[in-house]
Write an enzyme that holds these catalytic residues in place. Structure first.
Site: not given
Ligand SMILES: [Zn+2]
Length: 273
Positions: A2-3, A92, A111
């Protein structure tokens, strides 16, 4: 990953769903993400109301009705999903916050490079996560005088320089490649070799590229928050990013790909000098 534009979109979506809501429960499904979850987290947030949701760099700030701010970062693969509570817990899912209107916010991160912590708003400037961050790219603090001053001692190439969070936050790989292309500046040019005209053009284009990305993300806010929470990379028509060996839109030369600081750089060797 994500930016800044994606995180900005997440913040807007969260504001729409959660402003004024009160925390009623928190369910932590593991002790940590990149760092441990805060001690006594539930005591700190239960019965607190969300007053505001803002962004600094790629951090999401959830402001409570005291001086505390919950800080979230999506890391490489984090997703925030808001939906009615009592949904099935998915693989997750690491933290589930429930609100007084029976919505829940789920932090899912395969992650686990993401982060959730809490801090006092009055100490944020000195907080280890924020104290060395450069200005926000979309503010007036990111201007020619500021950047020229920062770059004058930097002989590294301009691309890693504008991706350095200590110089300016939130210019990720995609946006660095695209703004350098639009500015006709080679990503390999030494940062201290840009003149003030080039710096001014580059700043204008960084702001524009980010604003365009935020704008195109805006339409997907409700989908994002209410549906399944895919962070949907905006389907831009990039000029150079991921366009290796495609023809340049301006001069028809082949787009080149090189590696700088471990990241792929895409650029037009003819247009960008
Ligand atoms: Zn070209």
């Amino acid at each position: 990953m994500p930016e800044l534009p994606e995180v900005e979109t997440v913040c807007k979506g969260l504001s729409k769903s959660l402003l004024g809501r009160k925390f009623t429960n928190i369910n932590l499904l593991r002790p940590n993400l990149r760092i441990p979850f805060p001690e006594n987290f539930s005591t700190k947030i239960i019965n607190r109301t969300i007053k505001d949701i803002t962004r600094r760099a790629k951090y999401i700030f959830i402001h409570l009705d005291n001086s505390q701010v919950i800080i979230m970062h999506l890391g490489m693969s984090g997703k925030i999903i808001v939906h009615p509570s009592k949904q099935q817990i998915l693989k997750h899912d690491h933290a589930i916050f429930t609100f007084d209107d029976n919505q829940e916010l789920v932090f899912n991160d395969a992650r686990r490079f993401g982060l959730i912590t809490i801090a006092d708003i009055n100490n944020l400037d000195q907080h280890p996560l924020f104290k060395s961050l450069g200005p926000e790219p979309l503010t007036e603090n990111f201007n020619t005088k500021y950047l020229a001053d920062k770059l004058k001692t930097k002989s590294i190439p301009i691309k890693p320089a504008i991706m350095n969070n200590n110089i300016v936050v939130g210019v990720g790989n995609i946006y660095a490649c695209e703004s350098l292309f639009i500015s006709n500046i080679s990503p390999l040019k030494a940062a201290n070799n840009l003149n003030n005209v080039e710096i001014k053009i580059l700043i204008t284009n960084i702001k524009q590229v980010l604003l365009d990305a935020i704008k195109s993300g805006g339409s997907s806010i409700s989908d994002y928050v209410n549906a399944q929470g895919e962070l949907g990379y905006f389907q831009h028509n990039f000029n150079v990013y991921n366009k290796y060996n495609h023809s340049c839109k301006i001069c028809t030369s082949k787009i080149a790909r090189i590696t700088q600081c471990g990241r792929s750089t895409f650029y037009c060797p003819t247009c960008q000098k």
